[in-house]
Every structure is written in C-alpha cells, then in structure tokens.
Design a protein around this motif. Structure first.
Motif, short mmCIF file in Angstrom:
data_model
loop_
_atom_site.label_atom_id
_atom_site.label_comp_id
_atom_site.label_asym_id
_atom_site.label_seq_id
_atom_site.Cartn_x
_atom_site.Cartn_y
_atom_site.Cartn_z
N ARG A 36 0.83 -1.22 0.00
CA ARG A 36 0.00 0.00 0.00
C ARG A 36 0.86 1.26 0.00
O ARG A 36 0.55 2.24 -0.69
N ALA A 37 1.94 1.23 0.78
CA ALA A 37 2.83 2.40 0.84
C ALA A 37 3.48 2.66 -0.52
O ALA A 37 3.56 3.80 -0.97
N LYS A 38 3.94 1.60 -1.18
CA LYS A 38 4.57 1.76 -2.49
C LYS A 38 3.58 2.30 -3.51
O LYS A 38 3.91 3.18 -4.31
N LEU A 39 2.36 1.79 -3.48
CA LEU A 39 1.33 2.27 -4.41
C LEU A 39 0.98 3.73 -4.14
O LEU A 39 0.83 4.53 -5.08
N TYR A 40 0.86 4.08 -2.87
CA TYR A 40 0.54 5.46 -2.52
C TYR A 40 1.66 6.39 -2.97
O TYR A 40 1.42 7.43 -3.58
N ALA A 41 2.89 6.02 -2.67
CA ALA A 41 4.04 6.85 -3.03
C ALA A 41 4.11 7.04 -4.54
O ALA A 41 4.29 8.16 -5.03
N GLY A 43 1.70 6.77 -6.71
CA GLY A 43 0.54 7.55 -7.16
C GLY A 43 0.60 9.02 -6.81
O GLY A 43 -0.08 9.85 -7.40
N HIS A 44 1.43 9.37 -5.83
CA HIS A 44 1.55 10.77 -5.40
C HIS A 44 2.93 11.35 -5.72
O HIS A 44 3.29 12.41 -5.20
N LEU A 51 7.85 9.16 2.12
CA LEU A 51 6.55 8.79 2.67
C LEU A 51 6.69 8.25 4.08
O LEU A 51 5.96 8.66 5.00
N ALA A 55 5.22 10.00 7.41
CA ALA A 55 4.22 9.26 8.18
C ALA A 55 4.66 9.08 9.63
O ALA A 55 3.87 9.29 10.56
#
Length: 65
Positions: A36-41, A43-44, A51, A55
């Motif tokens: 999830r962290a990799k996808l969020y990073a 995507g942003h 990140l 966090a």
C-alpha cells in the motif's frame, strides 16, 4: 496566546526537515502495508523514503513525541 502554525510555519518546517541529515532506520512491516505504501508513493509522485519519514513524523507529533 499560543502560537498557531500557519502555512508559512509549516513550509519552514518542511524545508528544515528536508535539509536535515538522514540516517539508516530499519523496521519490518507487513507485506500488505509495504504494498500500500509503495502504491501510494508512486501515485503521489514521492519516494517511499519520504513517505515513511513523513508518516512517522506525523504519528509522533500527534502522540506528543
């Protein structure tokens, strides 16, 4: 009266955090959290290191550390 953080205070804090030396910090996380962290990073448009730093800093500030 207590000082309130405004946009300029936050910008100064972010600049100081970016300029601060980074050290190696290792922790084990669940596979799902990492994913999830990799996808969020991605995507942003931020790197995973930034990140995690943001966090953890946010968490510690909210908990008075």
């Amino acid at each position: 009266m207590p000082k309130q953080d405004g946009p300029q205070d936050e910008a100064s804090e972010n600049e100081a955090a970016q300029a601060e030396e980074r050290v190696n910090f290792s922790a084990r996380v669940r596979v799902s959290v990492r994913r999830r962290a990799k996808l969020y990073a991605a995507g942003h448009d931020i790197n995973l290191q930034d990140l995690v730093d943001q966090a953890l800093d946010d968490y510690l500030r909210r908990h008075g550390a």
